[in-house]
Motif scaffolding. Structure first.
Motif, mmCIF file in Angstrom:
data_model
loop_
_atom_site.group_PDB
_atom_site.id
_atom_site.type_symbol
_atom_site.label_atom_id
_atom_site.label_comp_id
_atom_site.label_asym_id
_atom_site.label_seq_id
_atom_site.Cartn_x
_atom_site.Cartn_y
_atom_site.Cartn_z
ATOM 1 N N HIS A 184 0.825 -1.215 0.000
ATOM 2 C CA HIS A 184 0.000 0.000 0.000
ATOM 3 C C HIS A 184 0.855 1.258 0.000
ATOM 4 O O HIS A 184 0.433 2.301 -0.486
ATOM 5 N N SER B 14 -19.529 9.155 1.243
ATOM 6 C CA SER B 14 -18.622 8.837 0.138
ATOM 7 C C SER B 14 -18.682 9.952 -0.895
ATOM 8 O O SER B 14 -19.735 10.573 -1.093
ATOM 9 N N LYS C 32 -6.910 -2.799 -4.870
ATOM 10 C CA LYS C 32 -8.038 -1.950 -5.276
ATOM 11 C C LYS C 32 -8.477 -0.964 -4.200
ATOM 12 O O LYS C 32 -9.281 -0.086 -4.471
ATOM 13 N N ARG C 33 -7.924 -1.128 -3.014
ATOM 14 C CA ARG C 33 -8.398 -0.278 -1.918
ATOM 15 C C ARG C 33 -7.266 -0.078 -0.915
ATOM 16 O O ARG C 33 -6.552 -1.015 -0.577
ATOM 17 N N TYR D 66 -6.210 2.294 2.873
ATOM 18 C CA TYR D 66 -6.750 2.983 4.049
ATOM 19 C C TYR D 66 -5.760 4.061 4.464
ATOM 20 O O TYR D 66 -4.577 3.781 4.693
ATOM 21 N N ILE E 90 -11.351 5.197 3.600
ATOM 22 C CA ILE E 90 -11.241 4.120 2.621
ATOM 23 C C ILE E 90 -11.189 4.751 1.233
ATOM 24 O O ILE E 90 -12.088 5.503 0.846
ATOM 25 N N ASP F 44 -10.807 3.926 -2.816
ATOM 26 C CA ASP F 44 -10.843 2.924 -3.885
ATOM 27 C C ASP F 44 -9.992 3.373 -5.064
ATOM 28 O O ASP F 44 -9.672 4.571 -5.218
ATOM 29 N N HIS F 45 -9.648 2.426 -5.907
ATOM 30 C CA HIS F 45 -8.771 2.712 -7.045
ATOM 31 C C HIS F 45 -9.422 3.647 -8.059
ATOM 32 O O HIS F 45 -8.721 4.307 -8.842
#
Length: 392
Positions: free
Chosen positions: A25, A80, A97-98, A100, A129, A131-132
């Motif tokens: 990450h 979101s 894909k994700r 933190y 969170i 996301d890509h």
């Protein structure tokens, strides 16, 4: 030959190390360049309203305080939004894909709740969170103490509706716009399944409404969640309504007690005082700022009034009977003296005294019929008023 094989192994090891280095990450974070990117701390997107999707789940109804007009709930709030600067190709980072991230690294909406009266004491979420595809999500749980206008006219058969209005503190509707994230039907089903505590309340449903409000000359987007709940009335029926009805039945049965002596009068006074005690208990529950007198107060006052009329009728009957008793005493005295003239006169007065006894019996019968009719009409009216659904 051995040298070429050795060099080949070194090359494979280097490539393998490079591949492992791109599967963390931290590599995605370096690719996004968040720590050195000033845009990460500002509102993302072009010069157009940023769409914020918000979702609220009700996990528990902790308390509903009628006296203080407060509603205490335990909520999960999800937000979101899209950030075009935060995207990457998962194939270049081993399918990640994700990720933190700490909340302090990225911009987030300055959300507030208008009805909140006490600051949330639970710890806020420290992670975002990402996301890509650039979607950023923030999830928080909170114990919320908010104001709620209680409508207690139909207490204890009332249905309460408490609103929670989510909006930005500073951003205008030109900058931020709030929209519900999930379908309200799904939210209601999920809240019912996950409900941990409801106390004396039964959760009905939760509706959401999107609107624009004007605050001090500035238009702001607002998302209003309305939580509808119904009171469980069984405890109040057993502890308030039924005992008062029993006291009324005792007062009704007191018509069978003889008017001679003071037993009937003292019995009625005792029952009347018992109803007064129940009214004091009710006063500790209901708020003093109600717009309309609650029906349960009308119920207590009505029964109290009927019992007071019954007490006054008893006093009147006892007064009339006492007049006959005095006439009987005078007749006994006349017989002892043997005065025939006085005896005749007292016999006439005796007939007058008997008249008041007959009058008292007639009054008692008429009042008893009136008492039953008035009580029946009163209870029927209260029943239909309690059954009627109020539209606010």
């Amino acid at each position: 030959m051995m040298l070429s094989g050795f060099l080949f192994l070194l090359l494979l090891k280097a490539l393998d190390g490079k591949s492992n280095e791109s599967c963390r990450h931290r590599d995605v974070l370096r690719h996004l360049n968040i720590t050195d990117n000033e845009d990460a701390m500002t509102r993302p997107g072009p010069n157009s309203p940023l769409k914020i999707e918000l979702d609220v789940l009700l996990y528990a109804i902790l308390d509903v305080d009628e006296k203080r007009q407060q509603f205490v709930s335990y909520l999960w709030v999800d937000m979101s939004w899209e950030n075009d600067d935060l995207n990457w190709n998962p194939d270049e980072f081993c399918g990640i894909k994700r990720i933190y991230l700490p909340t302090k690294l990225l911009w987030q909406p300055d959300l507030t709740i208008e009805e909140m009266t006490e600051k949330d004491k639970t710890l806020p979420s420290f992670q975002l969170i990402v996301d890509h595809n650039g979607t950023v999500m923030l999830r928080n749980d909170m114990v919320l103490v908010s104001t709620c206008r209680m409508r207690i006219y139909q207490f204890p058969f009332d249905v309460q509706s408490c609103t929670l209005s989510f909006k930005s503190i500073t951003h205008l509707d030109e900058d931020l716009q709030f929209f519900p994230q999930a379908d309200p039907i799904w939210n209601n089903d999920w809240s019912r399944r996950m409900m941990q505590a409801q106390n004396e309340w039964l959760f009905i449903d939760m509706t959401v409404n999107n609107k624009t409000v004007n605050n001090f000359g500035f238009n702001q987007s607002m998302l209003v969640y309305t939580i509808n709940m119904k009171r469980r009335s069984a405890l109040y029926i057993a502890n308030l309504l039924v005992p008062i009805l029993f006291f009324f039945c005792l007062d009704l049965a007191s018509f069978l007690i003889s008017h001679k002596g003071g037993e009937k009068l003292s019995f009625k006074v005792t029952v009347l005082l018992a109803v007064t005690v129940m009214q004091l208990i009710l006063n500790d529950i209901l708020p003093a700022s109600a717009n309309r007198i609650p029906l349960i107060v009308v119920y207590c006052i009505g029964i109290f009034g009927l019992m007071m009329l019954s007490l006054m009728e008893t006093i009147l009957i006892m007064h009339l009977v006492e007049k006959d008793n005095e006439a009987d005493k005078d007749q006994i005295l006349s017989n002892d003296f043997g005065d025939k003239l006085e005896k005749d006169s007292f016999q006439n007065s005796s007939r007058v005294a008997g008249y008041w006894t007959r009058v008292s019996k007639t009054i008692n019968k008429v009042f008893f019929i009136f008492y039953l009719i008035a009580a029946t009409v009163f209870f029927l009216c209260l029943y239909f008023l309690w059954r009627r659904v109020e539209k606010w």
